[in-house]
Design a protein around this motif. Structure first.
Motif, PDB file in Angstrom:
ATOM      1  N   ASN A  20       0.821  -1.207   0.000  1.00  0.00           N
ATOM      2  CA  ASN A  20       0.000   0.000   0.000  1.00  0.00           C
ATOM      3  C   ASN A  20       0.857   1.261   0.000  1.00  0.00           C
ATOM      4  OD1 ASN A  20      -2.245  -1.647   0.030  1.00  0.00           O
ATOM      5  ND2 ASN A  20      -2.571  -1.456   2.233  1.00  0.00           N
ATOM      6  N   ALA A  21       1.951   1.236   0.739  1.00  0.00           N
ATOM      7  CA  ALA A  21       2.840   2.401   0.789  1.00  0.00           C
ATOM      8  C   ALA A  21       3.448   2.688  -0.574  1.00  0.00           C
ATOM      9  CB  ALA A  21       3.939   2.183   1.831  1.00  0.00           C
ATOM     10  N   ILE A  22       3.849   1.666  -1.304  1.00  0.00           N
ATOM     11  CA  ILE A  22       4.444   1.885  -2.622  1.00  0.00           C
ATOM     12  C   ILE A  22       3.469   2.657  -3.506  1.00  0.00           C
ATOM     13  CG2 ILE A  22       5.171   0.757  -4.772  1.00  0.00           C
ATOM     14  CD1 ILE A  22       6.445  -1.438  -2.944  1.00  0.00           C
ATOM     15  N   PHE A  23       2.227   2.188  -3.600  1.00  0.00           N
ATOM     16  CA  PHE A  23       1.250   2.849  -4.469  1.00  0.00           C
ATOM     17  C   PHE A  23       0.909   4.250  -3.961  1.00  0.00           C
ATOM     18  CE2 PHE A  23       0.703  -1.582  -5.744  1.00  0.00           C
ATOM     19  CZ  PHE A  23       0.700  -1.457  -7.120  1.00  0.00           C
ATOM     20  N   ASP A  24       0.752   4.423  -2.644  1.00  0.00           N
ATOM     21  CA  ASP A  24       0.454   5.744  -2.087  1.00  0.00           C
ATOM     22  C   ASP A  24       1.601   6.724  -2.320  1.00  0.00           C
ATOM     23  OD1 ASP A  24      -2.050   4.970  -1.199  1.00  0.00           O
ATOM     24  OD2 ASP A  24      -1.400   4.624   0.875  1.00  0.00           O
ATOM     25  N   LEU A  25       2.825   6.256  -2.141  1.00  0.00           N
ATOM     26  CA  LEU A  25       3.990   7.128  -2.327  1.00  0.00           C
ATOM     27  C   LEU A  25       4.204   7.481  -3.794  1.00  0.00           C
ATOM     28  CD1 LEU A  25       6.306   5.393   0.258  1.00  0.00           C
ATOM     29  CD2 LEU A  25       5.381   7.731   0.437  1.00  0.00           C
ATOM     30  N   VAL A  26       3.886   6.556  -4.707  1.00  0.00           N
ATOM     31  CA  VAL A  26       3.935   6.875  -6.134  1.00  0.00           C
ATOM     32  C   VAL A  26       2.960   8.019  -6.427  1.00  0.00           C
ATOM     33  CG1 VAL A  26       3.298   6.030  -8.438  1.00  0.00           C
ATOM     34  CG2 VAL A  26       4.814   4.673  -6.978  1.00  0.00           C
ATOM     35  N   VAL A  34       9.664   5.968  -2.234  1.00  0.00           N
ATOM     36  CA  VAL A  34       9.350   4.803  -3.065  1.00  0.00           C
ATOM     37  C   VAL A  34      10.607   3.959  -3.226  1.00  0.00           C
ATOM     38  CG1 VAL A  34       8.692   4.014  -5.376  1.00  0.00           C
ATOM     39  CG2 VAL A  34       7.475   5.934  -4.330  1.00  0.00           C
ATOM     40  N   ARG A  35      11.716   4.617  -3.570  1.00  0.00           N
ATOM     41  CA  ARG A  35      12.970   3.893  -3.812  1.00  0.00           C
ATOM     42  C   ARG A  35      13.396   3.087  -2.594  1.00  0.00           C
ATOM     43  NH1 ARG A  35      15.911   0.666  -4.505  1.00  0.00           N
ATOM     44  NH2 ARG A  35      17.968   0.666  -5.489  1.00  0.00           N
TER      45      ARG A  35
END
Length: 155
Positions: A20-26, A34-35
């Motif tokens: 969820n964090a990956i998509f929210d941070l994108v 993200v990195r």
């Protein structure tokens, strides 16, 4: 609840939170954050979206590609759910299958075009000292709608 089952559930929750964090941070365009959630090498397959071939690339290349494609004048919004997880017995690797929806919209000065996609994500993760890191990103597109020029627009 025994310790092993509780530990396994905690790991599953940590993986879901990472996804969820990956998509929210994108969507927030926080590329450094993200990195931090991406492994140094990533197997990427988005051939169902734009053709080409699956590839192994660096985490830096993946994030740079997202940063270019989802530039500051293109908004994005991702929604993912129906997480299906498989954590290896040693809890060092995990696979996640989930359904997703995303839209991209260009700023008004660029025409306000919109593009949408529905599909299934296949993600894999490896355990690192700092938590779970994504090392596989595959999107199997079910449908798209809108102006494809929005998807491919770069600043």
């Amino acid at each position: 609840m025994n310790h092993d089952k509780e530990y396994h559930m905690q790991e599953q929750l940590a993986i879901i939170e990472t996804v969820n964090a990956i998509f929210d941070l994108v969507d927030a365009k926080d590329w450094a954050a993200v990195r931090a959630l991406i492994a140094d090498e990533v197997d990427v397959d988005v051939t169902s979206l734009g053709g080409g071939e699956p590839a192994r690339i660096t985490g830096d290349q993946l994030v740079a590609g997202w940063e270019t494609g989802l530039h500051a004048r293109k908004r994005s919004w991702h929604l993912v759910g129906h997480h299906r997880l498989r954590v290896a017995d040693d809890a060092a690797t995990a696979a996640v299958l989930l359904k997703g929806y995303a839209w991209n919209r260009l700023d008004e000065e660029l025409g306000s075009g919109m593009w949408e996609v529905w599909g299934t994500y296949h993600l894999s993760f490896e355990r690192a000292e700092t938590g779970w890191k994504m090392n596989r990103f595959q999107l199997d597109v079910s449908a798209t709608n809108g102006d494809d020029a929005v998807r491919t627009h770069i600043a």
